[in-house]
Design a protein around this motif. Structure first.
Motif, PDB file in Angstrom:
ATOM      1  N   VAL A 137       7.694  40.549 -25.620  1.00  0.00           N
ATOM      2  CA  VAL A 137       9.245  40.136 -25.268  1.00  0.00           C
ATOM      3  C   VAL A 137       9.499  41.048 -23.859  1.00  0.00           C
ATOM      4  O   VAL A 137       9.058  42.271 -24.002  1.00  0.00           O
ATOM      5  CB  VAL A 137      10.030  40.747 -26.190  1.00  0.00           C
ATOM      6  N   LEU A 138      10.032  40.628 -23.030  1.00  0.00           N
ATOM      7  CA  LEU A 138      10.057  41.149 -21.535  1.00  0.00           C
ATOM      8  C   LEU A 138      11.277  41.212 -21.370  1.00  0.00           C
ATOM      9  O   LEU A 138      12.075  40.252 -21.435  1.00  0.00           O
ATOM     10  CB  LEU A 138       9.195  40.533 -20.546  1.00  0.00           C
ATOM     11  N   ARG A 139      11.774  42.540 -20.897  1.00  0.00           N
ATOM     12  CA  ARG A 139      13.081  42.677 -20.061  1.00  0.00           C
ATOM     13  C   ARG A 139      12.707  42.734 -18.533  1.00  0.00           C
ATOM     14  O   ARG A 139      12.001  43.772 -18.180  1.00  0.00           O
ATOM     15  CB  ARG A 139      13.935  44.018 -20.568  1.00  0.00           C
ATOM     16  N   LEU A 140      13.395  41.882 -17.714  1.00  0.00           N
ATOM     17  CA  LEU A 140      13.199  41.898 -16.156  1.00  0.00           C
ATOM     18  C   LEU A 140      14.354  42.123 -15.556  1.00  0.00           C
ATOM     19  O   LEU A 140      15.449  42.010 -15.989  1.00  0.00           O
ATOM     20  CB  LEU A 140      12.479  40.440 -16.039  1.00  0.00           C
ATOM     21  N   THR A 141      14.142  42.548 -14.343  1.00  0.00           N
ATOM     22  CA  THR A 141      15.138  42.955 -13.526  1.00  0.00           C
ATOM     23  C   THR A 141      15.543  41.550 -12.975  1.00  0.00           C
ATOM     24  O   THR A 141      14.991  40.628 -12.962  1.00  0.00           O
ATOM     25  CB  THR A 141      14.838  43.690 -12.382  1.00  0.00           C
ATOM     26  N   PRO A 142      16.895  41.595 -12.078  1.00  0.00           N
ATOM     27  CA  PRO A 142      17.355  40.172 -11.726  1.00  0.00           C
ATOM     28  C   PRO A 142      16.216  39.609 -10.678  1.00  0.00           C
ATOM     29  O   PRO A 142      16.381  38.407 -10.173  1.00  0.00           O
ATOM     30  CB  PRO A 142      18.423  40.646 -11.007  1.00  0.00           C
ATOM     31  N   THR A 143      15.536  40.546  -9.893  1.00  0.00           N
ATOM     32  CA  THR A 143      14.319  40.254  -8.891  1.00  0.00           C
ATOM     33  C   THR A 143      13.169  39.915  -9.845  1.00  0.00           C
ATOM     34  O   THR A 143      12.085  39.877  -9.050  1.00  0.00           O
ATOM     35  CB  THR A 143      14.520  41.135  -7.865  1.00  0.00           C
ATOM     36  N   LEU A 144      13.112  39.968 -11.276  1.00  0.00           N
ATOM     37  CA  LEU A 144      12.142  39.422 -12.024  1.00  0.00           C
ATOM     38  C   LEU A 144      10.699  40.633 -11.869  1.00  0.00           C
ATOM     39  O   LEU A 144       9.664  40.475 -12.145  1.00  0.00           O
ATOM     40  CB  LEU A 144      11.501  38.108 -11.697  1.00  0.00           C
ATOM     41  N   ASP A 145      11.185  41.700 -11.868  1.00  0.00           N
ATOM     42  CA  ASP A 145      10.330  42.990 -11.940  1.00  0.00           C
ATOM     43  C   ASP A 145      10.292  43.474 -13.405  1.00  0.00           C
ATOM     44  O   ASP A 145      11.310  43.407 -14.153  1.00  0.00           O
ATOM     45  CB  ASP A 145      10.504  43.922 -11.034  1.00  0.00           C
ATOM     46  N   ILE A 146       9.154  44.053 -13.892  1.00  0.00           N
ATOM     47  CA  ILE A 146       9.066  44.451 -15.229  1.00  0.00           C
ATOM     48  C   ILE A 146      10.075  45.818 -15.460  1.00  0.00           C
ATOM     49  O   ILE A 146      10.029  46.788 -14.540  1.00  0.00           O
ATOM     50  CB  ILE A 146       7.757  45.058 -15.672  1.00  0.00           C
ATOM     51  N   ALA A 147      10.818  45.749 -16.341  1.00  0.00           N
ATOM     52  CA  ALA A 147      11.625  46.940 -16.729  1.00  0.00           C
ATOM     53  C   ALA A 147      11.316  47.458 -17.915  1.00  0.00           C
ATOM     54  O   ALA A 147      11.477  48.741 -18.109  1.00  0.00           O
ATOM     55  CB  ALA A 147      13.239  46.506 -16.544  1.00  0.00           C
ATOM     56  N   ASP A 148      11.039  46.601 -18.932  1.00  0.00           N
ATOM     57  CA  ASP A 148      10.662  47.063 -20.354  1.00  0.00           C
ATOM     58  C   ASP A 148       9.991  46.160 -21.121  1.00  0.00           C
ATOM     59  O   ASP A 148      10.309  45.012 -20.637  1.00  0.00           O
ATOM     60  CB  ASP A 148      11.999  47.786 -21.055  1.00  0.00           C
ATOM     61  N   TRP A 149       9.430  46.432 -22.026  1.00  0.00           N
ATOM     62  CA  TRP A 149       8.826  45.201 -22.909  1.00  0.00           C
ATOM     63  C   TRP A 149       8.496  45.943 -24.259  1.00  0.00           C
ATOM     64  O   TRP A 149       8.456  47.014 -24.874  1.00  0.00           O
ATOM     65  CB  TRP A 149       7.488  44.948 -22.307  1.00  0.00           C
ATOM     66  N   PHE A 150       8.507  44.911 -25.229  1.00  0.00           N
ATOM     67  CA  PHE A 150       7.874  45.197 -26.594  1.00  0.00           C
ATOM     68  C   PHE A 150       6.585  44.277 -26.864  1.00  0.00           C
ATOM     69  O   PHE A 150       6.814  43.055 -26.691  1.00  0.00           O
ATOM     70  CB  PHE A 150       9.198  44.786 -27.652  1.00  0.00           C
ATOM     71  N   THR A 151       5.793  44.763 -27.472  1.00  0.00           N
ATOM     72  CA  THR A 151       4.192  44.030 -27.804  1.00  0.00           C
ATOM     73  C   THR A 151       4.053  44.413 -29.140  1.00  0.00           C
ATOM     74  O   THR A 151       3.670  45.652 -29.466  1.00  0.00           O
ATOM     75  CB  THR A 151       3.047  44.136 -26.869  1.00  0.00           C
ATOM     76  N   PRO A 152       3.876  43.489 -30.154  1.00  0.00           N
ATOM     77  CA  PRO A 152       3.349  43.760 -31.493  1.00  0.00           C
ATOM     78  C   PRO A 152       1.913  44.357 -31.584  1.00  0.00           C
ATOM     79  O   PRO A 152       1.269  43.934 -30.673  1.00  0.00           O
ATOM     80  CB  PRO A 152       3.710  42.506 -32.244  1.00  0.00           C
ATOM     81  N   ALA A 153       1.844  45.286 -32.363  1.00  0.00           N
ATOM     82  CA  ALA A 153       0.152  45.824 -32.724  1.00  0.00           C
ATOM     83  C   ALA A 153      -0.563  44.480 -33.149  1.00  0.00           C
ATOM     84  O   ALA A 153      -1.748  44.713 -32.822  1.00  0.00           O
ATOM     85  CB  ALA A 153       0.356  46.654 -33.871  1.00  0.00           C
ATOM     86  N   GLU A 154      -0.038  43.528 -33.521  1.00  0.00           N
ATOM     87  CA  GLU A 154      -0.859  42.186 -34.082  1.00  0.00           C
ATOM     88  C   GLU A 154      -1.073  41.262 -32.814  1.00  0.00           C
ATOM     89  O   GLU A 154      -1.830  40.275 -32.907  1.00  0.00           O
ATOM     90  CB  GLU A 154      -0.116  41.434 -34.903  1.00  0.00           C
ATOM     91  N   TYR A 155      -0.993  41.614 -31.712  1.00  0.00           N
ATOM     92  CA  TYR A 155      -1.014  40.789 -30.373  1.00  0.00           C
ATOM     93  C   TYR A 155      -2.370  40.137 -30.375  1.00  0.00           C
ATOM     94  O   TYR A 155      -2.453  38.963 -30.115  1.00  0.00           O
ATOM     95  CB  TYR A 155      -0.567  41.428 -29.174  1.00  0.00           C
ATOM     96  N   ALA A 156      -3.247  40.922 -30.365  1.00  0.00           N
ATOM     97  CA  ALA A 156      -4.795  40.331 -30.409  1.00  0.00           C
ATOM     98  C   ALA A 156      -5.118  39.292 -31.420  1.00  0.00           C
ATOM     99  O   ALA A 156      -5.535  38.193 -30.919  1.00  0.00           O
ATOM    100  CB  ALA A 156      -5.895  41.463 -30.122  1.00  0.00           C
ATOM    101  N   ALA A 157      -4.831  39.776 -32.587  1.00  0.00           N
ATOM    102  CA  ALA A 157      -5.268  38.644 -33.596  1.00  0.00           C
ATOM    103  C   ALA A 157      -4.210  37.387 -33.894  1.00  0.00           C
ATOM    104  O   ALA A 157      -4.657  36.291 -33.859  1.00  0.00           O
ATOM    105  CB  ALA A 157      -4.861  39.339 -34.865  1.00  0.00           C
ATOM    106  N   TRP A 158      -3.147  37.683 -33.385  1.00  0.00           N
ATOM    107  CA  TRP A 158      -2.292  36.299 -33.114  1.00  0.00           C
ATOM    108  C   TRP A 158      -2.749  35.732 -31.796  1.00  0.00           C
ATOM    109  O   TRP A 158      -2.581  34.406 -31.966  1.00  0.00           O
ATOM    110  CB  TRP A 158      -0.664  36.950 -32.812  1.00  0.00           C
ATOM    111  N   THR A 159      -3.223  36.226 -30.912  1.00  0.00           N
ATOM    112  CA  THR A 159      -3.689  35.528 -29.863  1.00  0.00           C
ATOM    113  C   THR A 159      -4.902  34.514 -30.255  1.00  0.00           C
ATOM    114  O   THR A 159      -5.181  33.295 -30.002  1.00  0.00           O
ATOM    115  CB  THR A 159      -4.013  36.192 -28.403  1.00  0.00           C
ATOM    116  N   GLU A 160      -5.857  35.323 -30.889  1.00  0.00           N
ATOM    117  CA  GLU A 160      -7.024  34.501 -31.274  1.00  0.00           C
ATOM    118  C   GLU A 160      -6.536  33.263 -32.335  1.00  0.00           C
ATOM    119  O   GLU A 160      -7.370  32.279 -32.151  1.00  0.00           O
ATOM    120  CB  GLU A 160      -7.764  35.588 -32.383  1.00  0.00           C
ATOM    121  N   ASP A 161      -5.694  33.410 -33.092  1.00  0.00           N
ATOM    122  CA  ASP A 161      -5.101  32.436 -33.946  1.00  0.00           C
ATOM    123  C   ASP A 161      -4.127  31.576 -33.606  1.00  0.00           C
ATOM    124  O   ASP A 161      -3.651  30.601 -34.263  1.00  0.00           O
ATOM    125  CB  ASP A 161      -4.539  33.071 -35.483  1.00  0.00           C
ATOM    126  N   ASP A 162      -3.559  31.441 -32.343  1.00  0.00           N
ATOM    127  CA  ASP A 162      -2.639  30.756 -31.581  1.00  0.00           C
ATOM    128  C   ASP A 162      -1.306  31.095 -32.298  1.00  0.00           C
ATOM    129  O   ASP A 162      -0.554  30.237 -32.677  1.00  0.00           O
ATOM    130  CB  ASP A 162      -2.973  29.220 -31.685  1.00  0.00           C
TER     131      ASP A 162
END
Length: 760
Positions: free
Chosen positions: A304-329
């Motif tokens: 989940v990304l929070r971007l500035t009005p010009t679409l620069d990265i301001a903050d984000w949240f990434t679950p610890a399960e991201y790699a396994a979830w990517t593997e399993d779609d």
């Protein structure tokens, strides 16, 4: 409108008022993406039933409808007058404008086609499974967005340009459908990067947006003076990335920002089940991504990304399960972010059935579950669980609705900043074969009995298939009120379209379908009372002593309109045999016809929690409804659908942009629902200017957001008791303008509506 006409209109219960004052201008109803309309004053848990509610008609169109229909109230259509207008976009690349109040599915007010469509089969890859996420054709897939002030609807369509797939951004005039703002513009973008290794999608260190490899699925976002469009994959056919591209809303050829989720790696589509990109009041843009690479630097899969009005990265949240979830779609971005209005809370959830509650001002910025305020399993033991959700932001705690993959409907409530992980209600009796439901919550703010959760379902796991529209009590979804199959073929919806949210507004439900139509539901023309609303705001709430109310229904009054009758200085309680009683006390009647009665609630209801209203129609039929009672239900009268208040200037001219009030001058605001008067007066009394009763509860006024000095708060001389006149002084420091907002409150009870006035 002169002063005399204004006062006569008030005596008739403001029959001059145009009812709809709600717009639906963007996907999911607002930039918080709540899937909720909290200004629905007609439909409620009492009248949405198999007898009174059902299918009215359908608007035929030329293709499937994936986009949520949008709605603009009181729009001036040249040669056609002022209308409430429904806008529908189709996968055949057409945009329609319909009269939203037509008695049946009439021809469109206008229609434009934006070019040839793209065949989904053209994306099939050798050896890969056929592309079946979208059938038939691809044209306008995402929900457009409307700029009401600019009279413009923005649309992105996919078409063929030189034989190749291409995306175009259009700005169409709301009244005519003609192109404007130097549009259309082909959406093209490039970012530095090496692309998806081995695919050759990048050239000389530059990665372009390849239209043939992407779809424009999330609803469009209008924020920061720009139109933002998000892009994801065609069924995860490599190569794909996530993109957001922004253009100047006032001059389409000006590209204002570009963002790519994986410029030198793979995946991380932005598709969000069609949910729009979100934005907060500060202009930050929020999105969530699907399966793909993550490194917290240049790759943003499952985030989940929070971007500035010009679409620069301001903050984000990434679950610890991201790699396994990517593997399993297991896309974390299958349902886009929901911002909880008035808070810093963000709700996210995806295919794994987990819901994350996140502080959007401090999202964590690293892949750890502990960065979330809460992370819980909302849909247990389910694959591909959360693709859509709805949020009812209640003062006693926001309520989240989720219907997972072949799972029960669940309702979770947040209290004290955290969700109760056990559902407050669920429904296991209604089947749903796919987790692709469209959904909406409608309510009249938080009035008891007004909350309804609407959802579309499908009983067959293979599309295309017939769909069903359901209505549940939003306070307890175990109670189904109605569905479109309950009366056999009378209310059938048509073919189901996944992720397509119903638009509920002004007493009607507009449902997109795969059957080349938008099916329209509403209150049926059967005898009975359908709604009781404030005669000033036309919204329903608890009624107050002395309040002017409008009772809507079918065959409840005389066939020909009848106005009030005065007898010995009082308004009569019977019109051609019609009476309306509240716990047996007859109400003064101001106006009556077959479908509408304007009445004054007797002062005798004071102190009660409910009252039984009974309408005795001229033909002898009786209709009853139990209504909640409050000490006050303040609302101001208006003189037009634009919200211009029924306000007299100091010189007794009717306030309007042509006749503004001077700063520092006194005005008279006309309202109702203030409750008891002192000294008390008999029901139906025409108030004398020599004996003016005052409001028992204190009344306060704000003009342009600033408190105004109140000089008089009591019954309006020459009008029926229950019409209130509030004399206030326009603050000298108010910013002048043709539509300065005005609010009132009575004894601490906020008014049901905001009106406008002209100030110079």
């Amino acid at each position: 409108m002169n002063r005399r006409i204004l006062l006569l209109a008030l005596m008739a219960g403001s029959t001059i008022r145009v009812r709809a004052q709600v717009d639906v201008l963007t996907a999911n109803y607002d930039n918080n993406r709540t899937n909720a309309n909290l200004n629905e004053g007609l439909l409620n848990t009492n009248n949405v039933n198999r007898t009174q509610f059902g299918k009215l008609y359908a608007y035929p169109v030329d293709g499937q409808v994936y986009a949520q229909p949008l709605y603009v109230h009181a729009l001036n259509m040249p040669g056609k007058g002022t209308l409430n207008v429904l806008y529908v976009a189709t996968m055949h690349n057409s945009v329609y404008a319909f009269d939203a109040d037509a008695a049946n599915g009439t021809a469109p007010l206008w229609q434009v086609n934006l070019g040839s469509t793209v065949d989904p089969a053209s994306f099939n890859l050798p050896g890969a499974a056929p592309y079946i996420d979208i059938l038939h054709e691809i044209g306008i897939l995402s929900t457009p967005v409307i700029d009401r002030a600019g009279n413009t609807i923005y649309v992105v369509n996919e078409t063929l340009a030189g034989g190749n797939a291409a995306f175009f951004l259009h700005a169409l005039d709301l009244a005519t459908g003609s192109e404007k703002l130097n549009g259309p513009v082909e959406i093209q973008a490039t970012v530095p990067g090496s692309g998806w290794g081995g695919t050759g999608d990048a050239v000389d260190g530059q990665l372009p947006l390849l239209a043939a490899g992407h779809i424009q699925r999330p609803g469009l976002l209008l924020a920061n003076g720009s139109i933002y469009a998000g892009f994801g994959s065609h069924g995860d056919y490599a190569p794909w990335h996530g993109w957001i591209v922004a253009y100047n809303a006032a001059d389409l050829p000006q590209q204002t920002a570009v963002f790519n989720t994986t410029p030198s790696t793979a995946g991380a589509a932005i598709w969000q089940g069609g949910r729009g990109l979100a934005a907060d009041p500060a202009g930050s843009v929020y999105c969530s991504t699907g399966n793909g690479n993550y490194d917290g630097v240049m790759s943003w899969g499952q985030t989940v990304l929070r971007l500035t009005p010009t679409l620069d990265i301001a903050d984000w949240f990434t679950p610890a399960e991201y790699a396994a979830w990517t593997e399993d779609d297991m896309d974390f971005g299958s349902n886009g972010p929901i911002l909880v209005p008035g808070t810093n809370f963000l709700i996210a959830g995806g295919k794994a059935g987990l819901v994350a509650l996140i502080d959007r001002t401090n999202m964590g910025g690293q892949p750890l579950d502990t960065d979330a305020l809460q992370f819980f399993q909302a849909v247990p033991n389910s694959q591909f669980a959360i693709f859509n959700a709805a949020l009812w932001n209640r003062p006693d705690g926001p309520v989240l609705y989720i219907w997972g993959d072949d799972d029960v409907l669940r309702e979770f409530q947040m209290q004290n900043g955290i969700f109760n992980t056990s559902p407050v209600a669920s429904n296991s009796s209604v089947p749903n074969a796919l987790p692709f439901s469209g959904m909406t919550v409608s309510s009249n703010a938080f009035v008891p009995g007004s909350g309804i959760y609407w959802a579309t379902t499908v009983s067959n796991g293979t599309l295309p298939a017939a769909g069903t529209l359901h209505a549940f009590d939003a306070m307890n979804v175990s109670q189904e009120l109605w569905n479109s199959d309950v009366q056999g073929t009378r209310d059938t919806l048509g073919s189901f379209t996944k992720f397509a949210n119903p638009t509920v507004v002004n007493g009607k439900v507009y449902v997109p379908t795969d059957s080349k139509q938008v099916t329209v539901y509403g209150l049926l023309p059967v005898p009975g009372v359908t709604a009781v609303v404030s005669a000033a705001s036309f919204t329903s709430s608890a009624i107050a002593p002395g309040e002017l109310v409008t009772i809507f229904g079918n065959s409840i009054g005389p066939s020909a309109p009848v106005g009030l009758v005065l007898q010995s200085g009082k308004v009569e309680t019977s019109l051609t045999g019609l009476t309306v009683g509240f716990d047996g006390t007859l109400a003064p009647l101001l106006y009556a016809t077959a479908g509408q009665i304007n009445a004054v609630v007797p002062f005798a209801v004071a102190g009660r929690s409910t009252t039984l209203m009974q309408v005795s129609a001229p033909g002898g039929a009786t209709f009853s409804a139990t209504l909640p009672v409050s000490t006050a239900a303040p609302a101001m009268f208006v003189t037009s659908a634009s919200g211009q208040g029924a306000i007299l200037n100091g010189d007794l001219s009717v306030n309007s942009p042509a006749h503004p009030a001077a700063r520092g001058s006194s005005i008279a605001i006309y309202a109702t629902g203030a409750g008891l008067l002192s000294p008390s007066v008999a029901d139906g009394t025409i108030v004398s200017a020599t004996n003016l009763p005052l409001s028992v509860a204190p009344i306060s006024v704000t003009i342009g957001g600033q408190p105004a000095t109140v000089g008089y708060q009591g019954a309006a001389p020459g009008l029926v008791a229950g019409v209130m006149q509030i004399n206030a002084q326009v603050p000298a420091s108010v910013t002048p303008g043709p539509a300065v907002p005005v609010t009132i409150s009575v004894g601490g009870t906020a008014g049901l509506n905001t009106v406008t006035m002209a100030v110079n």
